[in-house]
Design a protein around this motif. Sequence first.
Motif, short mmCIF file in Angstrom:
data_model
loop_
_atom_site.label_atom_id
_atom_site.label_comp_id
_atom_site.label_asym_id
_atom_site.label_seq_id
_atom_site.Cartn_x
_atom_site.Cartn_y
_atom_site.Cartn_z
N ALA A 65 -4.55 -1.24 5.08
CA ALA A 65 -3.48 -1.64 4.18
C ALA A 65 -2.64 -0.45 3.77
O ALA A 65 -1.40 -0.51 3.76
N TYR A 66 -3.30 0.64 3.46
CA TYR A 66 -2.58 1.86 3.09
C TYR A 66 -1.67 2.34 4.22
O TYR A 66 -0.52 2.75 3.99
N ASN A 67 -2.15 2.27 5.44
CA ASN A 67 -1.34 2.70 6.58
C ASN A 67 -0.08 1.86 6.74
O ASN A 67 0.97 2.37 7.15
N ILE A 68 -0.17 0.59 6.39
CA ILE A 68 1.02 -0.27 6.43
C ILE A 68 2.02 0.16 5.36
O ILE A 68 3.23 0.21 5.59
N THR A 69 1.52 0.51 4.18
CA THR A 69 2.43 0.91 3.10
C THR A 69 3.20 2.18 3.44
O THR A 69 4.32 2.38 2.97
N LYS A 70 2.60 3.05 4.25
CA LYS A 70 3.30 4.28 4.64
C LYS A 70 4.54 3.97 5.47
O LYS A 70 5.53 4.70 5.42
N LYS A 71 4.47 2.89 6.23
CA LYS A 71 5.60 2.50 7.08
C LYS A 71 6.68 1.79 6.28
O LYS A 71 7.86 1.86 6.62
N TYR A 72 6.27 1.11 5.22
CA TYR A 72 7.21 0.33 4.41
C TYR A 72 7.20 0.83 2.97
O TYR A 72 6.89 0.09 2.04
N LYS A 73 7.54 2.09 2.80
CA LYS A 73 7.53 2.71 1.47
C LYS A 73 8.52 2.05 0.54
O LYS A 73 9.59 1.60 0.95
N ASN A 74 8.13 1.99 -0.72
CA ASN A 74 8.96 1.40 -1.77
C ASN A 74 9.20 -0.10 -1.58
O ASN A 74 10.08 -0.67 -2.21
N TYR A 75 8.42 -0.69 -0.70
CA TYR A 75 8.45 -2.16 -0.57
C TYR A 75 7.02 -2.71 -0.56
O TYR A 75 6.76 -3.75 -1.13
N CYS A 76 6.11 -2.01 0.11
CA CYS A 76 4.72 -2.42 0.16
C CYS A 76 3.83 -1.41 -0.56
O CYS A 76 3.99 -0.20 -0.37
N TRP A 77 2.92 -1.94 -1.36
CA TRP A 77 1.87 -1.13 -2.00
C TRP A 77 0.54 -1.81 -1.69
O TRP A 77 0.52 -2.94 -1.18
N SER A 78 -0.57 -1.17 -2.00
CA SER A 78 -1.85 -1.78 -1.64
C SER A 78 -2.93 -1.49 -2.67
O SER A 78 -2.75 -0.68 -3.59
N LYS A 80 -11.61 8.64 -2.98
CA LYS A 80 -10.75 9.36 -2.05
C LYS A 80 -9.44 8.60 -1.81
O LYS A 80 -8.35 9.18 -1.84
N LEU A 81 -9.56 7.30 -1.60
CA LEU A 81 -8.38 6.48 -1.33
C LEU A 81 -7.48 6.35 -2.56
O LEU A 81 -6.26 6.21 -2.45
N LEU A 82 -8.08 6.39 -3.74
CA LEU A 82 -7.30 6.28 -4.98
C LEU A 82 -6.30 7.42 -5.15
O LEU A 82 -5.35 7.30 -5.93
N LYS A 83 -6.50 8.51 -4.43
CA LYS A 83 -5.60 9.65 -4.54
C LYS A 83 -4.27 9.41 -3.82
O LYS A 83 -3.30 10.11 -4.06
N TYR A 84 -4.25 8.39 -2.95
CA TYR A 84 -3.03 8.11 -2.20
C TYR A 84 -2.03 7.38 -3.09
O TYR A 84 -2.37 6.41 -3.77
N LYS A 85 -0.80 7.82 -3.03
CA LYS A 85 0.24 7.34 -3.95
C LYS A 85 0.47 5.84 -3.87
O LYS A 85 0.69 5.17 -4.88
N ASN A 86 0.45 5.28 -2.67
CA ASN A 86 0.81 3.86 -2.51
C ASN A 86 -0.31 2.90 -2.87
O ASN A 86 -0.10 1.68 -2.86
N ILE A 87 -1.50 3.43 -3.16
CA ILE A 87 -2.62 2.57 -3.59
C ILE A 87 -2.59 2.50 -5.11
O ILE A 87 -2.76 3.50 -5.79
N VAL A 88 -2.35 1.30 -5.64
CA VAL A 88 -2.01 1.17 -7.05
C VAL A 88 -3.02 0.38 -7.89
O VAL A 88 -2.81 0.18 -9.09
N ALA A 89 -4.11 -0.07 -7.29
CA ALA A 89 -5.11 -0.83 -8.05
C ALA A 89 -6.43 -0.85 -7.31
O ALA A 89 -6.48 -0.62 -6.09
N ILE A 90 -7.50 -1.13 -8.03
CA ILE A 90 -8.81 -1.35 -7.43
C ILE A 90 -9.03 -2.85 -7.28
O ILE A 90 -8.83 -3.61 -8.22
N GLY A 91 -9.42 -3.26 -6.11
CA GLY A 91 -9.66 -4.67 -5.86
C GLY A 91 -9.33 -5.03 -4.42
O GLY A 91 -8.95 -4.16 -3.64
N GLU A 92 -9.48 -6.14 -4.02
CA GLU A 92 -9.83 -7.31 -4.81
C GLU A 92 -11.34 -7.31 -5.01
O GLU A 92 -12.09 -7.25 -4.05
N CYS A 93 -11.77 -7.39 -6.24
CA CYS A 93 -13.21 -7.40 -6.52
C CYS A 93 -13.51 -8.48 -7.55
O CYS A 93 -12.62 -9.03 -8.17
#
Length: 263
Positions: free
Chosen positions: A45-58, A80-93
């Motif tokens: 999911a994070y890798n997708i957000t890198k391609k679609y910045k400012n439209y997709c977050w994860s 580790k993943l929480l450090k990435y800018k486009n990852i904005v929440a923990i879940g789905e849990c």
Amino acid sequence: MFDISVNLTNKQFKKDISTVINRAIKNKVNGMLIISCNLKDSLNAYNITKKYKNYCWSTVGIHPHYANLWENNSINKIEKLLKYKNIVAIGECGLDFYRNFSSQKKQLLAFNTQLELAASYSVPIYLHCRNAFSFFFKILKFWNYKISKIIIHCFSGNKYELEKCLDMNMSIGLSELFFNKKYRIGSINDVELIPKEKLLIGTDSPFLLFKEMYFKIYKKFKGRNEPSLLPNLLKKIVSLREETYSILDIQTEKNAFNIFNLN
């Protein structure tokens, strides 16, 4: 509007992600949150957000269906993943005692640990609950005031459960599940109880495109839901509330941007 629940890493989107996103943009969906169900999925999911910045977050997290995958080093991987800018929440849990794809013991362990991480890192927590509200509320009673932003997505519970979620200051994510009488527990009129500042909307693509509710659309999209269909959900919500379409359109998008700190 903003789609808070897109499973864009699902294999049904493997060949046409760009087309799906462009179609969403044309239908005035101004952003989307890609939700994750396990750690491999979180990275995809994070890798997708890198391609679609400012439209997709994860998000990053482990869904109760995958709680049996929880290991001691899962904490480190999430951190580790929480450090990435486009990852904005923990879940789905959360908890799912309806399907019980994972043991309840593992579900409770994964849920509590992810809540602890959300509190430690001051990030929103993105929740799932089905047939487990009594356990769900007991756990959240401890964490409620330690986590600043809590979202329950695809809510389909009864009036008591909705009011309890609101009392705990949760934001309520609605999907087509809420309007399907086969699955919901409460009344669709309960939608009026949700303050507009607490309302979020999501398709849960590629799921929840119900044939009996959208026969023509179902046939056109071959049973696959997608973010471009989000306006259909908003229209249903508007029909039950006093606000106009344009007001709820703007408000729900604003809510998403505020909750996930996208401004």
